[in-house]
Design a protein around this motif. Sequence first.
Motif, mmCIF file in Angstrom:
data_model
loop_
_atom_site.group_PDB
_atom_site.id
_atom_site.type_symbol
_atom_site.label_atom_id
_atom_site.label_comp_id
_atom_site.label_asym_id
_atom_site.label_seq_id
_atom_site.Cartn_x
_atom_site.Cartn_y
_atom_site.Cartn_z
ATOM 1 N N UNK A 75 38.823 47.141 24.919
ATOM 2 C CA UNK A 75 39.839 47.349 25.947
ATOM 3 C C UNK A 75 39.839 46.159 26.888
ATOM 4 N N UNK A 76 40.984 45.876 27.467
ATOM 5 C CA UNK A 76 41.093 44.731 28.368
ATOM 6 C C UNK A 76 40.153 44.906 29.557
ATOM 7 N N UNK A 77 39.504 43.807 29.956
ATOM 8 C CA UNK A 77 38.577 43.852 31.079
ATOM 9 C C UNK A 77 38.457 42.455 31.686
ATOM 10 N N UNK A 78 38.001 42.429 32.938
ATOM 11 C CA UNK A 78 37.757 41.167 33.639
ATOM 12 C C UNK A 78 36.347 41.205 34.209
ATOM 13 N N UNK A 79 35.649 40.073 34.092
ATOM 14 C CA UNK A 79 34.354 39.895 34.752
ATOM 15 C C UNK A 79 34.503 38.713 35.706
ATOM 16 N N UNK A 80 33.831 38.795 36.849
ATOM 17 C CA UNK A 80 33.950 37.787 37.900
ATOM 18 C C UNK A 80 32.565 37.300 38.285
ATOM 19 N N UNK A 81 32.441 35.999 38.529
ATOM 20 C CA UNK A 81 31.170 35.461 39.019
ATOM 21 C C UNK A 81 31.416 34.426 40.095
ATOM 22 N N UNK A 82 30.592 34.506 41.121
ATOM 23 C CA UNK A 82 30.498 33.437 42.108
ATOM 24 C C UNK A 82 29.149 32.791 41.822
ATOM 25 N N UNK A 83 29.163 31.490 41.536
ATOM 26 C CA UNK A 83 27.955 30.806 41.098
ATOM 27 C C UNK A 83 27.109 30.332 42.273
ATOM 28 N N UNK A 84 25.806 30.406 42.071
ATOM 29 C CA UNK A 84 24.873 29.932 43.104
ATOM 30 C C UNK A 84 25.056 28.434 43.327
ATOM 31 N N UNK A 85 25.227 27.692 42.232
ATOM 32 C CA UNK A 85 25.491 26.255 42.287
ATOM 33 C C UNK A 85 26.641 25.945 41.331
ATOM 34 N N UNK A 86 27.554 25.051 41.714
ATOM 35 C CA UNK A 86 28.683 24.711 40.832
ATOM 36 C C UNK A 86 28.203 24.134 39.497
ATOM 37 N N UNK A 87 28.983 24.381 38.443
ATOM 38 C CA UNK A 87 28.682 23.843 37.113
ATOM 39 C C UNK A 87 29.868 23.025 36.604
#
Length: 148
Positions: A75-87
Amino acid sequence: MNVAEVLDIEQIVMDLDVSTKEDVIESLAVKLAEKGVLSDKHSYIEAVLDREQHATTGVGNGIAIPHGKSPVVTEAAIAFAKLKSPVEWQSLDEQPVSIVIMLAIPDSEKGDTHLRLLSEIAVKLMDDDFVEALKEETRPVDIVTLLG
């Protein structure tokens, strides 16, 4: 279908401590697998990485929107992340990424679900105030409110 319908607070990760985009994608795939929307996490990761090979999903302004359409997505889904350090993400503006919004779309999805979700997110990301609020937000519940 809209972002509010497919973004669950359980799929939001704050201060994700990783060093590569592959690590980000894998970490978010784990979250999606925990939700039960992936029948095969590794196949989904391959689909997302394959999409990255065709064109970057680093849209600029420190944000990436990786996505995978695969038969292993139930099923359609979204996951979100705010990173500790940019990549590094090979972004369009050549800047590293610190916010990742990853979409999982079933291959069986008839129609344009993924395009509608991408469009909804892209429209919001054109608003500088929205982007600033997204970057400053520290609570998952507020991320859901902002994106939803």
